[in-house]
Write a protein that holds these residues in place. Sequence first.
Motif, short mmCIF file in Angstrom:
data_model
loop_
_atom_site.label_atom_id
_atom_site.label_comp_id
_atom_site.label_asym_id
_atom_site.label_seq_id
_atom_site.Cartn_x
_atom_site.Cartn_y
_atom_site.Cartn_z
N VAL A 277 0.90 -1.33 0.07
CA VAL A 277 0.03 -0.05 -0.09
C VAL A 277 0.85 1.31 -0.05
N TYR A 278 0.81 2.00 -0.93
CA TYR A 278 1.86 3.20 -0.95
C TYR A 278 1.37 4.27 -0.14
N PRO A 279 2.04 4.98 0.52
CA PRO A 279 1.32 6.25 1.30
C PRO A 279 0.47 7.06 0.64
N PRO B 55 -1.67 -5.39 -17.85
CA PRO B 55 -1.61 -4.08 -18.48
C PRO B 55 -1.23 -3.02 -17.51
N SER B 56 -0.81 -1.86 -18.25
CA SER B 56 -0.25 -0.63 -17.31
C SER B 56 -0.86 -0.39 -16.17
N GLY B 57 -0.23 -0.07 -15.15
CA GLY B 57 -0.76 0.27 -13.79
C GLY B 57 -1.21 -1.06 -12.98
N CYS B 58 -0.80 -2.16 -13.31
CA CYS B 58 -1.50 -3.60 -12.38
C CYS B 58 -0.54 -3.77 -11.45
N GLY B 59 0.71 -3.12 -11.54
CA GLY B 59 1.59 -3.18 -9.87
C GLY B 59 2.67 -4.18 -10.60
N LYS B 60 3.11 -4.70 -11.70
CA LYS B 60 4.19 -5.32 -12.13
C LYS B 60 5.65 -4.63 -11.51
N SER B 61 5.83 -3.45 -11.83
CA SER B 61 6.99 -2.75 -11.60
C SER B 61 7.14 -2.51 -9.87
N THR B 62 5.89 -2.53 -9.46
CA THR B 62 5.83 -2.36 -7.99
C THR B 62 6.34 -3.69 -7.27
N LEU B 63 5.82 -4.75 -7.59
CA LEU B 63 6.40 -6.26 -7.21
C LEU B 63 7.64 -6.34 -7.55
N ALA C 29 -4.83 -1.32 -1.80
CA ALA C 29 -3.43 -1.75 -2.15
C ALA C 29 -3.16 -1.84 -3.83
N THR C 30 -1.77 -1.69 -3.98
CA THR C 30 -1.28 -1.84 -5.19
C THR C 30 -0.87 -3.22 -5.53
N ILE C 31 -0.49 -3.97 -4.58
CA ILE C 31 -0.42 -5.43 -4.65
C ILE C 31 -1.31 -5.85 -3.43
P1 ADP Z 1 3.03 -1.25 -13.80
O1 ADP Z 1 4.48 -1.56 -13.57
O2 ADP Z 1 2.23 -2.56 -13.77
O3 ADP Z 1 2.68 -0.47 -14.95
P2 ADP Z 1 3.25 0.14 -11.26
O4 ADP Z 1 3.73 -1.10 -10.36
O5 ADP Z 1 4.12 1.12 -11.88
O6 ADP Z 1 2.23 -0.83 -12.44
O7 ADP Z 1 2.00 0.95 -10.52
C1 ADP Z 1 0.76 0.15 -9.98
C2 ADP Z 1 -0.01 1.31 -9.40
O8 ADP Z 1 0.72 1.94 -8.19
C3 ADP Z 1 -0.13 2.22 -10.31
O9 ADP Z 1 -1.57 2.61 -10.05
C4 ADP Z 1 0.52 3.42 -9.79
O10 ADP Z 1 -0.03 4.68 -10.23
C5 ADP Z 1 0.84 3.26 -8.49
N1 ADP Z 1 2.05 3.79 -7.97
C6 ADP Z 1 3.32 3.21 -8.40
N2 ADP Z 1 4.29 4.00 -7.89
C7 ADP Z 1 3.73 4.62 -6.69
C8 ADP Z 1 4.13 5.63 -5.80
N3 ADP Z 1 5.46 5.67 -5.57
N4 ADP Z 1 3.24 6.30 -4.95
C9 ADP Z 1 1.94 5.97 -5.21
N5 ADP Z 1 1.52 5.03 -5.97
C10 ADP Z 1 2.33 4.42 -6.93
#
Ligand code: ADP
Length: 370
Positions: free
Chosen positions: A12-14, A39-47, A19-21
């Motif tokens: 969960v980002y502040p 798809p874009s924004g699904c949380g891949k990079s976050t994970l 929750a993003t994941i």
């Molecule tokens: P993907 O890589 O699948 O495109 P991301 O992991 O970049 O997706 O982002 C997933 C979601 O988390 C998006 O809705 C994005 O806006 C949000 N997000 C990513 N980084 C941050 C951050 N530092 N603070 C708040 N929200 C974020």
Amino acid sequence: MANISIKRIKKVYPNAETATIKDANLEIKDKEFVVLVGPSGCGKSTLLRMVAGLEDITDGDLEIDGVRVNEFSPKDRDIAMVFQNYALYPHMTVFENMAFGLKLRKTPKAEIKEKVEEAARILDITHLLDRRPKDMSGGQRQRVAIGRSIVRDPKVFLFDEPLSNLDAALRVQMRAEIKKLHRDLQATILYVTHDQIEAMTMGDRIVVLKDGNVMQFDTPMNLFNNPANKFVAGFIGSPSMNFIEGKIDTEDETVFKSKDFKFSVPADLRPCLKSYADKRVYFGFRPEYIYDKAIEKTKRLSQSMEIEVQALEPIGSETFVYFHFTGNPDHQCCFRSDSGFVYQIGQKVTIGVDIDRLRFFDAETEQRIM
Ligand code: ADP
């Protein structure tokens, strides 16, 4: 050795409302090439960034080789990451860029030279060692970025959309090179892409993500042939799987009924649809498994369906034929035809679907009905 256990991980980002994941559980085996796709924004990079240690883990456990590493800094995780934008130092030569991390670790000079030269040889960039990034193509820069991670000899490689900045032909070439690298290095790789073709061609197994949820973690062929839900069925494969929404008949559950379209469910599929009388379901069939009944005589095909050709997309080796069932423009579908057969717009064609390839999905949960 490097297996990665992702256990009930949540992010969960502040200031974020959701929750993003959500609750990721993944067991990645030693030496496995695993692709995160969605798809874009699904949380891949976050994970991926949580595995790298670049992003805090809100909840759950991340283990590498059985050791919980949630609180380890990135440099203590024995991981190397390759980014889309290469992140090279512009004022340094290729050699210096690749040597930089080792220098920081106070690796002896002779060892640095040996490692950089070996990585350059593997990546076929020996002739570029004295150049600076600005004097190189995108593909060459990406090789240098990969080289910089190889020299560190990490347990795990993380790739974040490394090929997105390259043109189509180079992307195909680099895909093959990264796969070969994986075989040569025998390393565990976690690789992010939004491109399902890239995922299918590269991964031993693929994690399909949607809105922070793992929809399925499986081999490419299982995702294609046995999708767990409608999202995976539609996301994997190009052109996409065709879906028609309808109901299983109340009186006769061997019949799928949709607006202007009735379909007799093949006997093999009837048992699983027993409890679906009067419920909404999706009937799914891939463009690959639809046949013109006037041509295909050997396959086990469904009952005949009358369609009307709406648009044609010849791509050379084959033609994508877009159609709707006669009289109903709501039912836009597609099938792939051998380019040797010529269709006309407006033409009526009688088709059948390969019975073994038919899929049904619960319209409420979108889970596959099996
Ligand atoms: P993907 O890589 O699948 O495109 P991301 O992991 O970049 O997706 O982002 C997933 C979601 O988390 C998006 O809705 C994005 O806006 C949000 N997000 C990513 N980084 C941050 C951050 N530092 N603070 C708040 N929200 C974020």
